[in-house]
Design an enzyme around this catalytic site. Sequence first.
Site, mmCIF file in Angstrom:
data_model
loop_
_atom_site.group_PDB
_atom_site.id
_atom_site.type_symbol
_atom_site.label_atom_id
_atom_site.label_comp_id
_atom_site.label_asym_id
_atom_site.label_seq_id
_atom_site.Cartn_x
_atom_site.Cartn_y
_atom_site.Cartn_z
ATOM 1 C CG HIS A 121 -1.631 -1.167 1.315
ATOM 2 N ND1 HIS A 121 -1.454 -2.374 1.446
ATOM 3 C CD2 HIS A 121 -3.105 -1.147 0.954
ATOM 4 C CE1 HIS A 121 -2.497 -3.229 1.460
ATOM 5 N NE2 HIS A 121 -3.304 -2.565 1.138
ATOM 6 N N GLY A 144 -4.642 -3.839 10.971
ATOM 7 C CA GLY A 144 -4.876 -4.283 9.997
ATOM 8 C C GLY A 144 -6.416 -4.291 9.613
ATOM 9 N N PRO A 145 -7.239 -5.014 10.525
ATOM 10 C CG PRO A 145 -7.762 -6.938 11.432
ATOM 11 C CD PRO A 145 -6.804 -5.995 11.206
ATOM 12 C CB ILE A 176 -8.232 8.430 -2.300
ATOM 13 C CG1 ILE A 176 -8.493 9.684 -3.146
ATOM 14 C CG2 ILE A 176 -8.124 7.198 -3.163
ATOM 15 C CD1 ILE A 176 -9.327 9.760 -4.279
ATOM 16 C CG ASP A 236 -34.789 -13.089 26.916
ATOM 17 O OD1 ASP A 236 -35.875 -12.312 26.996
ATOM 18 O OD2 ASP A 236 -33.792 -12.915 27.671
ATOM 19 C CG HIS A 268 -31.534 -12.787 23.601
ATOM 20 N ND1 HIS A 268 -32.090 -11.943 22.412
ATOM 21 C CD2 HIS A 268 -31.296 -11.594 24.300
ATOM 22 C CE1 HIS A 268 -32.138 -10.785 22.453
ATOM 23 N NE2 HIS A 268 -31.741 -10.359 23.591
ATOM 24 N NE ARG A 273 -32.038 -15.813 33.170
ATOM 25 C CZ ARG A 273 -33.282 -15.878 32.769
ATOM 26 N NH1 ARG A 273 -33.834 -16.681 32.085
ATOM 27 N NH2 ARG A 273 -34.174 -14.909 33.130
#
Length: 668
Positions: free
Chosen positions: A34, A122-123, A198, A477, A481, A528
């Site tokens: 780049h 990078g990400p 750009i 839920d 979920h 849970r």
Amino acid sequence: MTITSTTSPLLDTEVVTTARGLSIDAVERAGSGHPGTALALTPVAQLLYGRHLRHDPADPQWAGRDRFVLSCGHASILQYVQLYLSGYDLTLDDLRSFRRIGSRTAGHPEYGHTVGVEMTTGPLGQGLASSVGMAMGFARQRALFDPEAPAGESPFDRAVWVLCSDGDLQEGISYEAGALAGRHELGALNVVFDDNRIQIEGETSLTTGEDIAARFEAQGWHVQHVGLAEDGDIDVAALDAAMTAARDETARPSIIVLRSQIAWPAPNAINTPGAHGSPLGGDEAAATKTALGLDPAATFVVSDEVRARADRREEGARMHRAWDELDARWREREPERAGEWDRVVGAPGTVELPAFEAGTSVATRSASGACLAALAPQLPQLWGGSADLGDSNKTTIPGEASFLPESRDGRIVHFGVREHAMAAIANGIALAGGSLPYVGTFLVFSDYMRGAIRLAALMGLPVTYVWTHDSVALGADGPTHQPIEHLASLRAMPGLDVVRPADAKETAVAWRLAAERRTRPMGLVLARQNVPVLDADDVVVEAGVRAGAYAVLEPEAEPEVVVVATGSEVALAVEAARSIADEIAVRVVSMPCREWFLARPAAERDALLPPGIRAVVVEAASSFGWAEVVGRGAGFVTVDRFGASGDAEDVQAEVGLTVANVVAALRG
């Protein structure tokens, strides 16, 4: 005493020109890269490494250094050239091998791989978001260990510098992290935004009409603008003044909106999308070198004079010595805090955790909360929070203050519903050092965190993820979920330990390991609903969890079937095995962590799961991936469909998680 590097001339034109030539040569030799951003932003990088960044090339891990994060990691050659010229342990041959297999100059910056790189980027958006975490980590260190010192007079005063692109700011994570940075008034955070307008598909006007400055102003940032110089290059004097003002702004994070022209001064590539990700090509590279006053036929040329003028080792040593004096005065002034700091950054010791009585019933999320409460006074470096689910995740430690501008020593971070930024910020907190961050949400929303989790795994960071509501047993839920595929997906990620404890005892051991092991992230997958505390000796549980799997129920005779279960389904498997004990000899294995089990020698794995004995897997999640553990002839009581909305027991029955179905699978 503010320790800064401002003794050099504003900018050495010949050094900048040489650096630009090296970027051209490296990308052309690699045949990919780049070049446009690296060409345009070389003056920015030179100002950072030469004047505004406190660093010591001879000691890249110096505790007193500032941090620089190249969030636009695709421009990695920009950083590699500066590291080489500044005197870090990189050579011209490293630049020549840019993007080659085995090279120290990878296509994107990699933490732990290239000296001087502070995080893997990078990400897009990740570097910016993690930098927020670095600044938060530094702010908390300052508040805990040297709160009374005037600004600039503490060894804990360090700046975070970020170079980011339009792509970074288009990613949603930048909105999440930017809002948190503003709320937390992170004056140590300084961002330079490359406003070149750009990107790969064309001008940024194709995708946005947003006023970036207004966005950050609305989020509470200090915003400055720097335009182009008359020749179209970076306005160096204006940028230097803006960077100085950013460094001096201590009440708000700062962003400099820097106008640039991608690929300047390439005659034909300037301001073109192709300059973003493709080499200039032989003719354009030669023309650009000519425009810079370089020999177009020569490559990787660095004169001794330029190398000497660019070298920052002497200046780095000066700043290092000044910081050492500051640190020594602090240690003399604050011996108890200094001793505590040394313990925090030193080797982990043993920790005490609550005991749980067999036969009681405790949700593993509640057991996790109890462990956090017990660990808090023992580990001041342990801090974190939740994506607005603290009560549900049990991540809010009782009696502890919130981390806020008015209470920087607080340990409860309120991330809001910002899972992705939360995970990236945790990475930054870990990278700042002296912290063991944890973050929490429902397991199903780990999807929103995944990009940052992956980077934590790549970098080997000690981040603990508290993922609760781990199955269809959360009930009403409904399927939105109820996680199904998430365990398989997370287990597929190298470098991440996914731990699904069967009960409160296993949960405590998992937290002990999270406190001890500092080289990779861990995901705690917690129920849970209440689950029984199994009747197993604490020593056996400790050893078993560390091994990744162990027998929680052994038949009187040699086992005919081995049932492997995790989490809340271990109790289900035990109940089923006991119900047919007179008919079939069943060994029940709890496997809280497949990664740890699969790392054991084959003989140990075979002793627990004998190859000649049929296996059955019981888990409230997808069966995907289990064949490598138990073989393709195994039986499965798993969930390979989406759940439903209803009472927990009804939903479990609906998807087949019943004693009857486990018994049927055991019978084959």
